[in-house]
Scaffold this motif. Sequence first.
Motif, PDB file in Angstrom:
ATOM      1  N   PHE A  54     166.537  92.586  24.610  1.00  0.00           N
ATOM      2  CA  PHE A  54     168.059  92.114  23.510  1.00  0.00           C
ATOM      3  C   PHE A  54     167.529  90.640  22.893  1.00  0.00           C
ATOM      4  N   ILE A  55     166.395  89.761  22.813  1.00  0.00           N
ATOM      5  CA  ILE A  55     165.985  89.432  21.776  1.00  0.00           C
ATOM      6  C   ILE A  55     165.966  89.916  20.651  1.00  0.00           C
ATOM      7  N   ALA A  56     164.947  91.179  20.990  1.00  0.00           N
ATOM      8  CA  ALA A  56     164.322  92.285  19.561  1.00  0.00           C
ATOM      9  C   ALA A  56     165.728  93.042  18.900  1.00  0.00           C
ATOM     10  N   LEU A  57     166.783  93.179  19.934  1.00  0.00           N
ATOM     11  CA  LEU A  57     167.946  93.606  19.672  1.00  0.00           C
ATOM     12  C   LEU A  57     168.532  92.702  18.444  1.00  0.00           C
ATOM     13  N   THR A  58     168.388  91.515  18.932  1.00  0.00           N
ATOM     14  CA  THR A  58     169.478  90.493  18.376  1.00  0.00           C
ATOM     15  C   THR A  58     168.941  90.313  16.683  1.00  0.00           C
ATOM     16  N   VAL A  59     167.604  89.940  16.747  1.00  0.00           N
ATOM     17  CA  VAL A  59     166.498  89.934  15.605  1.00  0.00           C
ATOM     18  C   VAL A  59     166.709  91.083  14.954  1.00  0.00           C
ATOM     19  N   PHE A  60     167.068  92.157  15.103  1.00  0.00           N
ATOM     20  CA  PHE A  60     166.807  93.354  14.500  1.00  0.00           C
ATOM     21  C   PHE A  60     168.393  93.276  13.847  1.00  0.00           C
ATOM     22  N   LEU A  61     169.575  93.130  14.692  1.00  0.00           N
ATOM     23  CA  LEU A  61     170.771  93.236  14.289  1.00  0.00           C
ATOM     24  C   LEU A  61     171.006  91.600  12.915  1.00  0.00           C
ATOM     25  N   MET A  62     170.160  90.618  13.049  1.00  0.00           N
ATOM     26  CA  MET A  62     170.216  89.411  11.770  1.00  0.00           C
ATOM     27  C   MET A  62     169.523  89.794  10.574  1.00  0.00           C
ATOM     28  N   GLY A  63     168.398  90.693  10.733  1.00  0.00           N
ATOM     29  CA  GLY A  63     167.592  91.633   9.583  1.00  0.00           C
ATOM     30  C   GLY A  63     168.729  92.062   9.341  1.00  0.00           C
ATOM     31  N   LEU A  64     169.338  92.895  10.024  1.00  0.00           N
ATOM     32  CA  LEU A  64     169.880  94.167   9.349  1.00  0.00           C
ATOM     33  C   LEU A  64     171.303  93.748   8.680  1.00  0.00           C
ATOM     34  N   LEU A  65     171.609  92.506   9.107  1.00  0.00           N
ATOM     35  CA  LEU A  65     173.359  91.531   8.735  1.00  0.00           C
ATOM     36  C   LEU A  65     172.872  91.350   6.994  1.00  0.00           C
ATOM     37  N   CYS A  66     171.195  90.450   7.428  1.00  0.00           N
ATOM     38  CA  CYS A  66     171.345  89.645   6.202  1.00  0.00           C
ATOM     39  C   CYS A  66     170.414  90.564   5.332  1.00  0.00           C
ATOM     40  N   LEU A  67     170.430  92.380   5.286  1.00  0.00           N
ATOM     41  CA  LEU A  67     169.734  92.944   4.127  1.00  0.00           C
ATOM     42  C   LEU A  67     171.265  93.270   3.935  1.00  0.00           C
ATOM     43  N   THR A  68     171.929  93.747   4.653  1.00  0.00           N
ATOM     44  CA  THR A  68     173.013  94.206   3.807  1.00  0.00           C
ATOM     45  C   THR A  68     174.208  93.843   3.433  1.00  0.00           C
ATOM     46  N   SER A  69     174.364  92.189   3.498  1.00  0.00           N
ATOM     47  CA  SER A  69     175.290  91.279   3.469  1.00  0.00           C
ATOM     48  C   SER A  69     175.094  90.031   3.929  1.00  0.00           C
ATOM     49  N   ALA A  70     173.886  89.986   2.762  1.00  0.00           N
ATOM     50  CA  ALA A  70     172.875  88.937   1.613  1.00  0.00           C
ATOM     51  C   ALA A  70     174.214  88.018   1.439  1.00  0.00           C
ATOM     52  N   ASN A  71     175.129  88.538   0.456  1.00  0.00           N
ATOM     53  CA  ASN A  71     175.765  87.808  -0.380  1.00  0.00           C
ATOM     54  C   ASN A  71     177.145  86.786   0.508  1.00  0.00           C
ATOM     55  N   GLU A  72     177.581  87.690   1.753  1.00  0.00           N
ATOM     56  CA  GLU A  72     178.653  87.402   2.051  1.00  0.00           C
ATOM     57  C   GLU A  72     177.862  86.228   3.026  1.00  0.00           C
ATOM     58  N   LEU A  73     176.773  86.718   3.240  1.00  0.00           N
ATOM     59  CA  LEU A  73     176.460  84.622   4.660  1.00  0.00           C
ATOM     60  C   LEU A  73     175.937  83.694   3.019  1.00  0.00           C
ATOM     61  N   ILE A  74     176.357  84.377   2.089  1.00  0.00           N
ATOM     62  CA  ILE A  74     176.091  83.501   1.183  1.00  0.00           C
ATOM     63  C   ILE A  74     177.125  82.481   0.511  1.00  0.00           C
TER      64      ILE A  74
END
Length: 131
Positions: free
Chosen positions: A49-69
């Motif tokens: 679950f740590i790996a899954l969380t880190v993976f999903l964080m990474g995916l969110l950063c890759l696909t939604s960088a502008n929105e996160l900013i």
Amino acid sequence: MELHFKVIGAILIVLALVHIIFPRYFNWVEELKPLSLINRQMMTTHTFFIALTVFLMGLLCLTSANELIVTDLGKKISLGFAVFWMIRLYFQFFGYSAELWEGKRFETIVHVLFSCLWSYLSVAFLTAYFN
């Protein structure tokens, strides 16, 4: 800043995938034998679950960088990520014994690199929140 988030996304996805080798690299079959069944299973389940969380964080950063900013919700998510990685940075120094890396070349390099990575992630996500 968007480029930083895309780089962070790629790094986090790679970091998540590295968790796949943990059981073999750390010899969990033998090392975890003395533990009770529940503790062995918690170790492997929590690692997943740590790996899954880190993976999903990474995916969110890759696909939604502008929105996160730029969006209010994205900034709040970035703040949450900053808190997560700042706590991880704290544990790098106070959760693990220095005996694990002091005087060992490879382990010291890994310790320093991950300390830098956790710092970078913390600063990047904090910057996104406060800008």
